[in-house]
Motif scaffolding. Sequence first.
Motif, PDB file in Angstrom:
ATOM      1  N   THR A 141       1.265  -1.435   0.031  1.00  0.00           N
ATOM      2  CA  THR A 141      -0.178  -0.385  -0.204  1.00  0.00           C
ATOM      3  C   THR A 141       1.364   1.149   0.335  1.00  0.00           C
ATOM      4  OG1 THR A 141      -1.657  -1.376   1.191  1.00  0.00           O
ATOM      5  CG2 THR A 141      -1.940   1.193   0.801  1.00  0.00           C
ATOM      6  N   HIS A 176      -3.286   0.442  -3.988  1.00  0.00           N
ATOM      7  CA  HIS A 176      -2.089  -0.650  -3.950  1.00  0.00           C
ATOM      8  C   HIS A 176      -1.430  -0.740  -5.167  1.00  0.00           C
ATOM      9  CE1 HIS A 176      -4.963  -2.468  -0.927  1.00  0.00           C
ATOM     10  NE2 HIS A 176      -5.874  -2.119  -1.424  1.00  0.00           N
ATOM     11  N   SER A 178       1.713  -3.624  -7.049  1.00  0.00           N
ATOM     12  CA  SER A 178       2.538  -4.672  -7.305  1.00  0.00           C
ATOM     13  C   SER A 178       3.495  -4.313  -8.347  1.00  0.00           C
ATOM     14  CB  SER A 178       1.500  -5.870  -7.506  1.00  0.00           C
ATOM     15  OG  SER A 178       0.091  -5.203  -8.892  1.00  0.00           O
TER      16      SER A 178
END
Length: 186
Positions: A141, A176, A178
Amino acid sequence: MDQGLGVTLTSIEQGYTTAERTARAYGAPLWSGEWGWFGDPDDFRSRFDRFLERQNTDLLGSAIWVWKKACGDPQNDPAATTSGGGVVLYTCPDGKPLPSPAFETTALSQAYPRSAPGRLKSLRSSVTTRDLRLSGSGAGTLDVWVPGPGRPQATGSGLSGIRLAQQPGGWRFTAHTSGQYTLHVV
């Protein structure tokens, strides 16, 4: 120590260079704690800005010292009519709040990442305008503080689940990540 002596023994930049060298030698991370007032109030704005500009360039975190000093603190002049050396100022001995020049157009009022997943690769935040640019790599986050009353505009890549919540004094941006990510907030 420089403040107590009334002379500059090392510059902000020299201090950072020495600290970075020492951290590398020990294989340790660098985090700056207990930094702050830097002496003469007429000059401290530029010193705050230089300190935080270097911190942003080197992608470092820190803690400002001290939020609020009490009247009568031994580090203050005992005859002082205002608290000294802190971010929160007030009159002595009655404790009436005073405006703090620390938040008036200094880098302390800039947008900044409260936490970032993985590793930050770049960070730029303007002192005079609300303009934050960062990039990083990692999963987790991203949490960014954005000052000011107006709703900020955010663009980026590698971000999902974006939330923008108004808080006292500004906005909190979360998303978020990734992998590779970028964020630009104005």
